[in-house]
Design a protein around this motif. Structure first.
Motif, PDB file in Angstrom:
ATOM      1  N   ARG A 161     142.692   4.601  82.702  1.00 47.28           N
ATOM      2  CA  ARG A 161     143.263   5.863  82.212  1.00 47.28           C
ATOM      3  C   ARG A 161     144.787   5.907  82.341  1.00 47.28           C
ATOM      4  NH1 ARG A 161     139.196  10.556  84.333  1.00 47.28           N
ATOM      5  NH2 ARG A 161     137.372  10.021  83.120  1.00 47.28           N
ATOM      6  N   ASN A 177     138.047  13.843  91.776  1.00 47.08           N
ATOM      7  CA  ASN A 177     138.124  13.650  90.321  1.00 47.08           C
ATOM      8  C   ASN A 177     137.587  14.893  89.609  1.00 47.08           C
ATOM      9  OD1 ASN A 177     135.334  13.381  90.529  1.00 47.08           O
ATOM     10  ND2 ASN A 177     135.323  11.187  90.168  1.00 47.08           N
ATOM     11  N   GLY A 178     137.618  14.858  88.283  1.00 46.67           N
ATOM     12  CA  GLY A 178     137.207  16.021  87.512  1.00 46.67           C
ATOM     13  C   GLY A 178     135.737  16.362  87.730  1.00 46.67           C
ATOM     14  N   ALA A 179     134.902  15.337  87.805  1.00 48.34           N
ATOM     15  CA  ALA A 179     133.476  15.575  88.022  1.00 48.34           C
ATOM     16  C   ALA A 179     133.261  16.247  89.378  1.00 48.34           C
ATOM     17  CB  ALA A 179     132.710  14.254  87.947  1.00 48.34           C
ATOM     18  N   ILE A 201     129.707  12.700  78.669  1.00 45.93           N
ATOM     19  CA  ILE A 201     131.141  12.408  78.622  1.00 45.93           C
ATOM     20  C   ILE A 201     131.396  10.945  78.268  1.00 45.93           C
ATOM     21  CG2 ILE A 201     133.236  12.290  80.043  1.00 45.93           C
ATOM     22  CD1 ILE A 201     132.487  15.095  79.303  1.00 45.93           C
ATOM     23  N   HIS A 232     134.183  21.997  77.986  1.00 46.54           N
ATOM     24  CA  HIS A 232     134.799  21.519  76.744  1.00 46.54           C
ATOM     25  C   HIS A 232     134.104  20.235  76.291  1.00 46.54           C
ATOM     26  CE1 HIS A 232     137.584  20.533  73.683  1.00 46.54           C
ATOM     27  NE2 HIS A 232     138.067  19.482  74.309  1.00 46.54           N
ATOM     28  N   SER A 276     134.490  17.322  75.108  1.00 46.78           N
ATOM     29  CA  SER A 276     135.739  16.589  74.902  1.00 46.78           C
ATOM     30  C   SER A 276     135.704  15.578  73.770  1.00 46.78           C
ATOM     31  CB  SER A 276     136.097  15.836  76.187  1.00 46.78           C
ATOM     32  OG  SER A 276     136.072  16.682  77.291  1.00 46.78           O
ATOM     33  N   ASP A 287     135.452  24.336  82.408  1.00 45.16           N
ATOM     34  CA  ASP A 287     135.830  22.933  82.613  1.00 45.16           C
ATOM     35  C   ASP A 287     136.593  22.470  81.378  1.00 45.16           C
ATOM     36  OD1 ASP A 287     136.033  20.292  83.395  1.00 45.16           O
ATOM     37  OD2 ASP A 287     133.996  19.776  82.763  1.00 45.16           O
ATOM     38  N   GLY A 345     138.438  19.698  81.198  1.00 45.15           N
ATOM     39  CA  GLY A 345     138.327  18.239  81.075  1.00 45.15           C
ATOM     40  C   GLY A 345     139.626  17.487  81.231  1.00 45.15           C
ATOM     41  N   SER A 389     140.463  17.162  85.089  1.00 44.73           N
ATOM     42  CA  SER A 389     140.913  15.896  85.667  1.00 44.73           C
ATOM     43  C   SER A 389     142.425  15.949  85.837  1.00 44.73           C
ATOM     44  CB  SER A 389     140.608  14.734  84.725  1.00 44.73           C
ATOM     45  OG  SER A 389     139.254  14.439  84.707  1.00 44.73           O
ATOM     46  N   LYS A 425     143.819  12.293  82.975  1.00 43.58           N
ATOM     47  CA  LYS A 425     143.717  12.148  81.519  1.00 43.58           C
ATOM     48  C   LYS A 425     145.063  12.613  80.964  1.00 43.58           C
ATOM     49  CE  LYS A 425     138.687  12.748  81.358  1.00 43.58           C
ATOM     50  NZ  LYS A 425     137.618  13.725  81.016  1.00 43.58           N
TER      51      LYS A 425
HETATM   52  C1  PLP Z   1     136.468  13.779  81.751  1.00 43.20           C
HETATM   53  C2  PLP Z   1     135.720  15.019  81.913  1.00 43.20           C
HETATM   54  C3  PLP Z   1     135.054  15.288  83.123  1.00 43.20           C
HETATM   55  C4  PLP Z   1     135.025  14.314  84.258  1.00 43.20           C
HETATM   56  O1  PLP Z   1     136.281  14.134  84.816  1.00 43.20           O
HETATM   57  P1  PLP Z   1     136.560  12.815  85.682  1.00 43.20           P
HETATM   58  O2  PLP Z   1     137.965  12.965  86.122  1.00 43.20           O
HETATM   59  O3  PLP Z   1     136.307  11.669  84.787  1.00 43.20           O
HETATM   60  O4  PLP Z   1     135.604  12.847  86.825  1.00 43.20           O
HETATM   61  C5  PLP Z   1     134.375  16.484  83.233  1.00 43.20           C
HETATM   62  N1  PLP Z   1     134.362  17.375  82.215  1.00 43.20           N
HETATM   63  C6  PLP Z   1     134.985  17.143  81.041  1.00 43.20           C
HETATM   64  C7  PLP Z   1     134.910  18.180  79.970  1.00 43.20           C
HETATM   65  C8  PLP Z   1     135.693  15.960  80.852  1.00 43.20           C
HETATM   66  O5  PLP Z   1     136.307  15.726  79.684  1.00 43.20           O
END
Ligand code: PLP
Length: 461
Positions: free
Chosen positions: A101, A156-158, A184, A230, A232, A260, A262, A292, A295
């Motif tokens: 990334r 992280n985002g998750a 995702i 979202h 994504s 979320d 993303g 996240s 990204k």
């Molecule tokens: C990428 C994404 C995630 C996960 O995020 P990570 O940083 O990869 O763990 C969760 N929700 C959405 C909508 C995303 O685009």
């Protein structure tokens, strides 16, 4: 030293493993003794094979054997202590998941260097008391998001989404539009993650259309939050409709609205009209926003939770938060990314097409002067990272013989391009301008045949 007497087992004149390792060690200070010994052992095994196979031809003298063992051992040494290799991203994909990334900005890399040692990540040096972990990163975030009441950084985002749903809805129900039950990438399905929290997911609406009324009808006492995720990496076009975060906030359903977003885009970007930003989600009335940091934010791997102080505090105090916390390296790099100049992801997204064309033509001219066929062609970049599907970033690339793809990819540093229509395209959008020269040298090295004309003349008189 002399060659062994006839009749002696040639393998007995091989150098000892420790002697080869000792000779190797000064040039391999980046490796521990076991790695150096392993390389020496590998070399001696190969040499034993050579010597045995060569038994009736003359044996090399002891000195030669030692030199040969050393050469083989050097070749067997890993080039560096970590096996990850620098890859120059000439794919035109800005957030390339398989390339880690977001590449970090120079100031973020410098912050990593400082944080790599012992640092005041949880210590207030003024009072010598315990300090709040990540305070610097949070302060930098609130400077960039003046409207954000409270925030937390996790791994992280998750993890951000997992923590939010666990803290707010475990054992209860969360509402989610059917159209936002998304995968995702690489088999990562958000509903599966959400269910693992112990929350029940109640589907609302349909794949293509969901209304505020659908949410209203799904409400009951068990509902603990409303999720907006979202989608994504795909777009629904045609007969579609959604209840936006603003619609849901206005409807005031009496439970927290968790959005979320993303990508980690902090503020709306006119170039990415369909990418929701953290600021816009907060302005729309979301109670908690997750994203996240690696990204479109352009920082290290990380996850953000931003929003109502009581909800952020509930997440921070949840036992799971300890298991999902961000490490000091990520906190340092995130703070520097937020405070520093535009990170590489932003630069690549905003790269000016004319500038890209100029860089490509300089590269192509240099390659042609070195005898390598190269053309400049129009080529669109993409956002990548499972974001902004359908957005094309107009730009240029240098087109080369596709036979160069493998040698460029397997060298060090690697150069990764994109093969399209029988050509290898090198798009410089995601290559730092200072690295253009490195790309030129890599291509020239791969394209120049090893055989000199003189050798060819001998082979083909
Ligand atoms: C990428 C994404 C995630 C996960 O995020 P990570 O940083 O990869 O763990 C969760 N929700 C959405 C909508 C995303 O685009």
């Amino acid at each position: 030293m002399s060659a062994p007497a006839p009749g002696t087992d040639p393998r007995r004149s091989l150098p000892r493993v420790d002697d080869v390792a000792d000779a190797l060690a000064p040039g391999a200070a980046y490796l521990g003794r076991p790695e150096v010994v392993a390389a020496a052992r590998t070399a001696l095994e190969a040499l034993r094979g050579e010597v045995t196979g060569d038994a009736d031809g003359g044996l090399p003298a002891g000195d030669d054997l030692h030199a040969r063992a050393l050469a083989l051992a050097r070749a067997a040494l890993p080039a560096r202590a970590a096996s990850l290799r620098l890859v120059l991203n000439a794919t035109g994909v800005v957030v390339h998941t398989n390339l880690g990334r977001a590449p970090l900005s120079a100031v973020a890399v410098e912050a990593l260097r400082v944080a790599a040692g012992t640092c005041d990540v949880e210590l207030d040096l003024g009072t010598a008391r315990r300090g709040r972990r990540g305070a610097g990163a949070l302060a930098a975030l609130s400077a960039r998001l003046p409207g954000a009441p409270a925030a937390l950084v996790v791994n992280n985002g998750a993890a951000a989404l997992l923590l939010a749903v666990t803290a707010l809805a475990a054992g209860r129900t969360a509402l989610l539009s059917r159209g936002e039950m998304v995968e995702i990438g690489d088999g990562f399905r958000l509903p599966t993650l959400l269910i693992s929290t112990g929350a029940r997911l109640r589907e609302v609406g349909t794949t293509n259309r969901t209304t505020v009324r659908d949410y209203l009808e799904a409400m009951d006492d068990d509902v603990a939050c409303i999720l907006k995720i979202h989608p994504s990496n795909f777009r629904v076009v045609g007969f579609r409709g959604e209840a936006t975060a603003a619609d849901l906030a206005r409807a005031d359903l009496g439970v927290p609205l968790v959005v979320d977003t993303g990508s980690g885009l902090l503020r709306d970007d006119p170039a990415l009209p369909d990418e929701p930003s953290v600021a816009a989600a907060l302005e729309a009335g979301a109670d908690l926003v997750t994203s996240s940091t690696d990204k479109l934010l352009g920082g290290p791997q990380g996850g953000l939770l931003v929003g109502r102080p009581d909800l952020v505090e509930a997440c921070r105090r949840h036992p799971l938060a300890r298991a999902l916390r961000a490490d000091k390296l990520a906190l340092a790099a995130l703070e520097a990314t937020l405070r520093g100049p535009a990170p590489p992801v932003q630069c690549a997204l905003q790269a000016d097409a004319e500038t890209l064309r100029h860089r490509c033509s300089v590269l192509a001219v240099a390659l042609r002067e070195a005898g390598v066929a190269a053309d400049v062609v129009a080529s669109d970049g993409v956002v990548g990272g499972g974001g902004a599907p359908g957005v094309a970033l107009p730009g240029w690339a240098v087109a080369l013989d596709p036979a160069l793809a493998a040698p460029l990819r397997t060298r060090d540093p690697a150069v990764l391009g994109r093969v399209s229509d029988g050509r290898l395209l090198l798009d410089l959008r995601c290559v730092a301008p200072a690295d253009d020269d490195l790309v030129a040298r890599a291509v020239t090295a791969c394209a120049t045949p090893r055989d000199t004309p003189a050798e060819n003349a001998v082979l083909h008189p």
